[in-house]
Design an enzyme around this catalytic site. Sequence first.
Site, short mmCIF file in Angstrom:
data_model
loop_
_atom_site.label_atom_id
_atom_site.label_comp_id
_atom_site.label_asym_id
_atom_site.label_seq_id
_atom_site.Cartn_x
_atom_site.Cartn_y
_atom_site.Cartn_z
CD GLU A 1 -12.78 -5.46 1.47
OE1 GLU A 1 -12.28 -4.80 0.68
OE2 GLU A 1 -14.16 -4.96 1.50
CE LYS B 1 -11.71 -3.96 -2.98
NZ LYS B 1 -12.38 -3.40 -1.90
CB CYS C 1 -15.12 -5.99 -1.77
SG CYS C 1 -16.26 -4.57 -1.05
#
Length: 254
Positions: free
Chosen positions: A126, A202, A239
Amino acid sequence: MSDGSLAGYDSVEKILEAYIPAEQLSHVKRVLYGTNQGNPLAALDLPKSVQAAAAAGDYDLQAYRFTAAAEHFRTPRIVRIGLIQNAIVTPTTASMAEQRQAIYDRVTDLIDAAGQAGVKIVCMQEAWTMPFAFCTREKHWNAFGESAEKGPTTQLLQGLARKYNMVIISPILERDDAHGETIWNTAVVIGNNGNVIGKHRKNHIPRVGDFNESTYYMEGNTGHPVFETAYSKIAINICYGRHHPMNWQAFGMN
Protein backbone atom coordinates in the site's frame (compact mmCIF):
# COMPACT_ATOMS: atom_id res chain seq x y z
CA MET A 1 18.20 -4.67 18.96
CA SER A 2 20.16 -1.63 17.82
CA ASP A 3 21.02 -3.31 14.50
CA GLY A 4 17.32 -3.69 13.70
CA SER A 5 17.31 -7.46 14.14
CA LEU A 6 15.09 -9.55 16.41
CA ALA A 7 17.49 -10.89 19.07
CA GLY A 8 20.06 -11.25 16.33
CA TYR A 9 17.67 -12.96 13.88
CA ASP A 10 15.94 -11.64 10.77
CA SER A 11 12.48 -12.88 11.75
CA VAL A 12 10.42 -14.83 14.28
CA GLU A 13 10.48 -17.76 11.87
CA LYS A 14 14.29 -17.83 11.94
CA ILE A 15 14.19 -18.00 15.75
CA LEU A 16 11.71 -20.89 15.63
CA GLU A 17 13.89 -22.74 13.14
CA ALA A 18 16.95 -22.24 15.34
CA TYR A 19 15.41 -23.52 18.58
CA ILE A 20 12.58 -25.95 17.76
CA PRO A 21 13.40 -29.46 16.46
CA ALA A 22 12.24 -30.19 12.91
CA GLU A 23 9.40 -32.54 13.80
CA GLN A 24 7.89 -30.16 16.36
CA LEU A 25 8.52 -27.19 14.07
CA SER A 26 6.37 -28.75 11.35
CA HIS A 27 3.41 -28.75 13.79
CA VAL A 28 4.10 -25.17 14.86
CA LYS A 29 4.11 -24.01 11.25
CA ARG A 30 0.93 -25.98 10.55
CA VAL A 31 -0.82 -24.05 13.33
CA LEU A 32 0.66 -20.70 12.28
CA TYR A 33 0.32 -21.00 8.50
CA GLY A 34 -2.00 -23.90 7.77
CA THR A 35 -1.15 -26.36 5.00
CA ASN A 36 -1.23 -26.52 1.23
CA GLN A 37 -3.41 -29.48 0.23
CA GLY A 38 -2.54 -31.13 3.53
CA ASN A 39 1.21 -30.61 3.17
CA PRO A 40 3.65 -27.97 4.40
CA LEU A 41 4.66 -25.34 1.90
CA ALA A 42 7.70 -26.37 -0.10
CA ALA A 43 10.52 -23.91 -0.71
CA LEU A 44 11.08 -23.00 -4.35
CA ASP A 45 14.55 -23.01 -5.87
CA LEU A 46 15.56 -19.72 -7.46
CA PRO A 47 18.28 -18.99 -10.02
CA LYS A 48 21.69 -18.32 -8.49
CA SER A 49 21.80 -14.97 -10.28
CA VAL A 50 18.65 -13.87 -8.42
CA GLN A 51 20.04 -15.06 -5.09
CA ALA A 52 23.26 -13.18 -5.80
CA ALA A 53 21.29 -10.01 -6.60
CA ALA A 54 19.43 -10.30 -3.29
CA ALA A 55 22.68 -10.70 -1.38
CA ALA A 56 24.28 -7.76 -3.19
CA GLY A 57 21.20 -5.59 -2.70
CA ASP A 58 20.77 -6.60 0.95
CA TYR A 59 17.16 -7.67 0.71
CA ASP A 60 15.38 -10.79 1.89
CA LEU A 61 14.15 -13.21 -0.75
CA GLN A 62 11.74 -16.07 -0.09
CA ALA A 63 10.00 -18.37 -2.57
CA TYR A 64 7.43 -21.11 -2.03
CA ARG A 65 5.40 -23.49 -4.16
CA PHE A 66 1.61 -23.57 -3.76
CA THR A 67 -0.07 -26.54 -5.40
CA ALA A 68 -3.72 -26.85 -6.46
CA ALA A 69 -6.14 -29.66 -7.13
CA ALA A 70 -5.52 -31.47 -10.40
CA GLU A 71 -7.37 -30.21 -13.48
CA HIS A 72 -9.73 -32.67 -15.18
CA PHE A 73 -10.10 -31.02 -18.59
CA ARG A 74 -8.16 -27.76 -18.70
CA THR A 75 -4.41 -27.71 -19.23
CA PRO A 76 -2.70 -26.97 -15.91
CA ARG A 77 -0.34 -24.01 -15.76
CA ILE A 78 2.12 -22.45 -13.37
CA VAL A 79 1.90 -18.75 -12.53
CA ARG A 80 4.62 -17.19 -10.41
CA ILE A 81 3.42 -14.35 -8.17
CA GLY A 82 5.72 -11.91 -6.39
CA LEU A 83 4.96 -9.74 -3.35
CA ILE A 84 7.22 -6.78 -2.58
CA GLN A 85 7.47 -5.14 0.84
CA ASN A 86 9.95 -2.28 0.64
CA ALA A 87 11.39 0.13 3.18
CA ILE A 88 12.02 3.79 2.58
CA VAL A 89 15.55 4.48 1.39
CA THR A 90 16.31 8.09 2.27
CA PRO A 91 15.41 10.01 5.48
CA THR A 92 12.01 11.69 5.54
CA THR A 93 13.86 15.00 5.87
CA ALA A 94 15.03 14.71 2.26
CA SER A 95 12.95 16.34 -0.45
CA MET A 96 9.93 14.36 -1.55
CA ALA A 97 11.40 14.09 -5.05
CA GLU A 98 14.58 12.52 -3.60
CA GLN A 99 12.58 10.15 -1.38
CA ARG A 100 10.43 8.92 -4.24
CA GLN A 101 13.33 8.50 -6.67
CA ALA A 102 15.28 6.47 -4.12
CA ILE A 103 12.28 4.16 -3.68
CA TYR A 104 11.87 3.92 -7.46
CA ASP A 105 15.52 2.84 -7.81
CA ARG A 106 15.20 0.28 -5.03
CA VAL A 107 11.95 -1.24 -6.23
CA THR A 108 13.18 -1.35 -9.83
CA ASP A 109 15.99 -3.61 -8.61
CA LEU A 110 13.44 -5.81 -6.81
CA ILE A 111 11.22 -6.06 -9.88
CA ASP A 112 14.27 -6.88 -12.01
CA ALA A 113 15.01 -9.79 -9.65
CA ALA A 114 11.38 -10.91 -9.82
CA GLY A 115 11.45 -10.80 -13.61
CA GLN A 116 14.64 -12.86 -13.74
CA ALA A 117 12.95 -15.41 -11.46
CA GLY A 118 10.07 -15.79 -13.91
CA VAL A 119 7.47 -13.91 -11.87
CA LYS A 120 4.43 -12.93 -13.95
CA ILE A 121 2.31 -11.03 -11.39
CA VAL A 122 3.90 -8.58 -8.95
CA CYS A 123 2.09 -6.68 -6.22
CA MET A 124 3.59 -3.83 -4.22
CA GLN A 125 2.56 -2.70 -0.75
CA GLU A 126 0.00 0.00 0.00
CA ALA A 127 1.23 3.51 -0.96
CA TRP A 128 4.61 2.06 -1.88
CA THR A 129 6.09 5.25 -3.35
CA MET A 130 6.18 7.15 -0.04
CA PRO A 131 6.73 6.79 3.70
CA PHE A 132 3.65 5.33 5.39
CA ALA A 133 2.67 8.66 6.94
CA PHE A 134 -1.02 8.05 7.53
CA CYS A 135 -0.76 8.16 11.33
CA THR A 136 0.94 11.57 11.52
CA ARG A 137 -2.03 13.88 10.75
CA GLU A 138 0.44 15.81 8.55
CA LYS A 139 -1.38 16.53 5.31
CA HIS A 140 1.71 17.72 3.43
CA TRP A 141 2.41 14.05 2.65
CA ASN A 142 -0.44 14.28 0.14
CA ALA A 143 2.09 15.91 -2.17
CA PHE A 144 2.99 12.34 -3.17
CA GLY A 145 -0.42 12.07 -4.87
CA GLU A 146 -0.31 11.58 -8.65
CA SER A 147 -2.39 10.48 -11.61
CA ALA A 148 -3.21 6.78 -11.58
CA GLU A 149 -3.19 6.56 -15.36
CA LYS A 150 -0.44 8.99 -16.42
CA GLY A 151 1.65 9.67 -13.32
CA PRO A 152 5.40 8.98 -13.08
CA THR A 153 4.90 5.79 -11.07
CA THR A 154 2.62 4.22 -13.65
CA GLN A 155 4.97 5.29 -16.45
CA LEU A 156 7.92 3.66 -14.67
CA LEU A 157 6.07 0.39 -14.14
CA GLN A 158 4.65 0.25 -17.66
CA GLY A 159 8.16 -0.15 -19.01
CA LEU A 160 8.97 -2.90 -16.51
CA ALA A 161 5.70 -4.68 -17.26
CA ARG A 162 6.55 -4.76 -20.97
CA LYS A 163 10.16 -5.78 -20.28
CA TYR A 164 9.19 -8.85 -18.26
CA ASN A 165 5.75 -9.60 -19.78
CA MET A 166 4.47 -9.02 -16.25
CA VAL A 167 1.24 -7.82 -14.63
CA ILE A 168 1.97 -5.25 -11.89
CA ILE A 169 -0.33 -4.14 -9.07
CA SER A 170 0.75 -0.66 -7.98
CA PRO A 171 -0.95 0.84 -4.91
CA ILE A 172 -0.35 4.60 -4.84
CA LEU A 173 -1.79 7.81 -3.47
CA GLU A 174 -3.92 9.03 -6.38
CA ARG A 175 -4.59 12.69 -7.16
CA ASP A 176 -7.78 12.92 -9.20
CA ASP A 177 -7.26 16.12 -11.21
CA ALA A 178 -10.56 15.68 -13.05
CA HIS A 179 -12.49 15.96 -9.78
CA GLY A 180 -10.97 18.82 -7.82
CA GLU A 181 -7.71 17.01 -7.04
CA THR A 182 -9.50 14.57 -4.76
CA ILE A 183 -7.03 12.20 -3.07
CA TRP A 184 -7.69 8.46 -3.13
CA ASN A 185 -5.80 5.39 -1.90
CA THR A 186 -5.67 3.50 -5.18
CA ALA A 187 -4.30 0.27 -6.61
CA VAL A 188 -3.46 0.54 -10.32
CA VAL A 189 -3.50 -2.67 -12.38
CA ILE A 190 -0.94 -2.58 -15.20
CA GLY A 191 -1.14 -5.28 -17.85
CA ASN A 192 1.74 -7.30 -19.24
CA ASN A 193 1.69 -5.11 -22.38
CA GLY A 194 2.15 -1.98 -20.29
CA ASN A 195 -1.52 -1.03 -20.59
CA VAL A 196 -3.48 0.30 -17.61
CA ILE A 197 -6.24 -2.28 -17.19
CA GLY A 198 -7.98 -0.38 -14.40
CA LYS A 199 -7.83 0.74 -10.79
CA HIS A 200 -9.51 0.15 -7.45
CA ARG A 201 -9.85 2.72 -4.69
CA LYS A 202 -9.69 1.65 -1.04
CA ASN A 203 -13.25 1.48 0.20
CA HIS A 204 -12.86 1.17 3.99
CA ILE A 205 -10.81 3.71 5.95
CA PRO A 206 -9.68 3.12 9.55
CA ARG A 207 -10.60 5.79 12.07
CA VAL A 208 -8.79 4.63 15.20
CA GLY A 209 -6.92 7.28 17.19
CA ASP A 210 -4.25 8.86 15.03
CA PHE A 211 -4.96 6.29 12.34
CA ASN A 212 -7.80 8.46 11.07
CA GLU A 213 -6.88 8.04 7.44
CA SER A 214 -9.78 10.19 6.27
CA THR A 215 -7.39 13.03 7.10
CA TYR A 216 -5.66 12.19 3.83
CA TYR A 217 -8.01 10.57 1.34
CA MET A 218 -11.62 9.75 0.57
CA GLU A 219 -13.45 6.44 0.73
CA GLY A 220 -13.28 4.77 -2.66
CA ASN A 221 -16.08 4.86 -5.22
CA THR A 222 -15.05 2.00 -7.50
CA GLY A 223 -17.12 -0.75 -5.90
CA HIS A 224 -15.57 -4.24 -6.01
CA PRO A 225 -13.99 -4.62 -9.46
CA VAL A 226 -12.32 -7.81 -10.68
CA PHE A 227 -9.73 -7.36 -13.42
CA GLU A 228 -9.10 -9.82 -16.24
CA THR A 229 -5.36 -10.17 -16.88
CA ALA A 230 -3.26 -12.44 -19.09
CA TYR A 231 -2.59 -14.76 -16.15
CA SER A 232 -5.62 -14.63 -13.86
CA LYS A 233 -8.55 -12.64 -12.60
CA ILE A 234 -7.39 -10.21 -9.90
CA ALA A 235 -9.22 -8.24 -7.21
CA ILE A 236 -7.46 -6.00 -4.68
CA ASN A 237 -8.72 -5.71 -1.11
CA ILE A 238 -6.65 -2.83 0.23
CA CYS A 239 -5.44 -2.92 3.84
CA TYR A 240 -8.34 -2.22 6.24
CA GLY A 241 -10.80 -3.71 3.79
CA ARG A 242 -9.59 -7.17 4.81
CA HIS A 243 -11.43 -6.77 8.15
CA HIS A 244 -14.79 -6.62 6.39
CA PRO A 245 -16.13 -10.05 5.35
CA MET A 246 -18.64 -8.51 2.96
CA ASN A 247 -15.76 -6.96 1.05
CA TRP A 248 -14.34 -10.42 0.36
CA GLN A 249 -17.79 -11.71 -0.53
CA ALA A 250 -18.41 -8.91 -3.03
CA PHE A 251 -15.08 -9.47 -4.77
CA GLY A 252 -15.76 -13.19 -4.87
CA MET A 253 -19.24 -12.74 -6.33
CA ASN A 254 -17.84 -10.46 -9.03
